[in-house]
Design a protein around this motif. Structure first.
Motif, PDB file in Angstrom:
ATOM      1  N   ARG A   2       0.750  -1.040  -0.017  1.00 50.41           N
ATOM      2  CA  ARG A   2       0.056  -0.022  -0.116  1.00 50.41           C
ATOM      3  C   ARG A   2       0.699   1.080  -0.005  1.00 50.41           C
ATOM      4  O   ARG A   2       1.969   1.225   0.401  1.00 50.41           O
ATOM      5  N   ALA A 266      -6.370  -4.296  -0.537  1.00 52.11           N
ATOM      6  CA  ALA A 266      -5.318  -4.809  -0.340  1.00 52.11           C
ATOM      7  C   ALA A 266      -5.632  -6.414   0.287  1.00 52.11           C
ATOM      8  O   ALA A 266      -4.656  -7.155   0.540  1.00 52.11           O
ATOM      9  N   SER A 271      -8.928  -8.367  -3.874  1.00 51.52           N
ATOM     10  CA  SER A 271      -8.115  -7.541  -4.499  1.00 51.52           C
ATOM     11  C   SER A 271      -8.602  -7.821  -6.047  1.00 51.52           C
ATOM     12  O   SER A 271      -7.907  -6.677  -6.691  1.00 51.52           O
ATOM     13  N   LYS A 274     -10.088  -4.647  -7.024  1.00 54.27           N
ATOM     14  CA  LYS A 274      -9.448  -3.434  -6.644  1.00 54.27           C
ATOM     15  C   LYS A 274      -9.401  -2.201  -7.499  1.00 54.27           C
ATOM     16  O   LYS A 274      -9.345  -1.038  -6.902  1.00 54.27           O
ATOM     17  N   THR A 320      -4.498   2.651  -1.671  1.00 59.19           N
ATOM     18  CA  THR A 320      -4.204   1.433  -2.823  1.00 59.19           C
ATOM     19  C   THR A 320      -4.752   1.828  -4.048  1.00 59.19           C
ATOM     20  O   THR A 320      -6.155   1.934  -4.125  1.00 59.19           O
TER      21      THR A 320
END
Length: 349
Positions: A2, A266, A271, A274, A320
């Motif tokens: 991150r 994260a 993910s 994301k 992130t």
């Protein structure tokens, strides 16, 4: 890894690393583990519904325990809750940790308040901490670890308002409780600070004494889809593991999701979404847990109510994916207004 960006004097970042426990309780694996030799501090942790692996609130607390284990050499034990359990189950879980010699014991979540009060009164020589509860009737051997969720949620609301193209955003709460209303209140205030005309949908998944809203991804997904159908294009979920269902629905629709408690973009299980997780309002429970255990190990235990606010990095925004880099100046300004006292964020919708 991150990345973090600073908001004035505040770091907007993913939560710190921490996690590991084991022992008595519904989903316990009885894998009490020891880290380091010569340690006399045995720390017990009792999870809220969803437990370790919820990608959210419990995982943040678990990271704190893991860090304490690796950094301080304490022995740890974790006990997990089960959906729909009775109050007596919580008392039994805490009592089992006491009987096994764990001291201090950390209860994760306000749902433990009655059980912690009772077991702490019965065991005055054992130190307890409870996360997200600060009852005035708690005995002196109980420490409250609380957070200004409304402040972090305000920043999430600012981000949502700045990124919305439809002037229509959403909030999903796991359980309609006083705690989750703080998230809702802050988020709505942040949205309205940018543009009062933006519509905010609100959906709660359950109402006390039903706490399943924190552990039902299917309900989260359904609620998010309902808000998407009404035109919301940014949805913030404060719903524990139910939020993973919300994030899935939002991502599949190509819109923006805002995570909670942990940096959800994260988290391994999330993910894959994301690119559609705008940010997460991180509640740094791990920081509080590590601070509490460190103080206990040093012989100077924390007492009373300890509040971790925005200024102390108790809450923050994850970066992130770099999705909020383009609105950094606006978030900086909003954070500065809060930490300076110029803006008082409401705690009730």
């Amino acid at each position: 890894m991150r990345r973090s960006m600073k908001l004035a004097a505040v770091v907007l970042s993913g939560s710190l690393g921490i996690a590991s426990l084991a022992a008595c309780g519904a989903k316990s694996t009885d894998t009490t583990t020891s880290a380091g030799s010569g340690s006399t501090l045995k720390v017990g942790m009792a999870y809220d519904i969803g437990g370790r692996g919820d990608q959210s609130f419990n995982d943040s607390a678990a990271r704190g325990l893991d860090n304490a284990k690796s950094q301080l050499g304490v022995t740890v034990s974790e006990a997990e809750a089960k959906t729909g359990e009775a109050e007596a189950d919580k008392e039994t879980r805490l009592t089992s940790l006491v009987s096994a010699g764990f001291n201090p014991i950390i209860a994760v979540g306000f749902v433990y308040q009655p059980a912690v009060e009772k077991v702490a009164k019965d065991n005055p020589n054992v130190k307890f901490a409870i996360i997200d509860s600060s009852s005035t009737t708690q005995p002196s051997n109980v420490t409250s670890l609380t957070f200004t969720e409304q402040e972090g949620s305000y920043l999430a609301g600012v981000a949502a308002a700045l990124k919305s193209k439809t002037k229509h955003v959403g909030f999903i709460g796991g359980v309609q409780s006083e705690l989750i209303k703080k998230f809702e209140a802050g988020y709505k205030a942040g949205v309205k600070s940018v543009d009062p005309s933006i519509a905010v949908e609100t959906t709660y998944l359950s109402t006390p004494p039903d706490f399943t809203g924190f552990n039902d991804p299917g309900k989260g997904k359904e609620a998010a889809q309902g808000q998407l159908d009404k035109g919301a294009d940014v949805i913030y979920s404060a719903a524990g593991s139910s939020g993973s269902g919300s994030i899935e629905a939002v991502a599949m629709a190509g819109k923006w999701a805002i995570g909670v408690d942990s940096d959800q973009a994260a988290q391994p299980a999330l993910s894959k979404y994301k690119d559609h997780i705008l940010t997460s309002m991180v509640k740094n429970v791990d920081t509080a847990v590590l601070a509490y255990i460190t103080a206990a190990k040093n012989g100077n235990p924390l007492t009373g109510v300890k509040t971790f606010d925005l200024k102390a990095n108790g809450v923050s925004l994850a970066t992130t994916g770099n999705h909020i880099d383009d609105i950094k100046s606006q978030l900086d300004a909003a954070a500065q207004q809060i930490t300076s006292g110029a803006v008082k964020v409401p705690t009730a919708p």
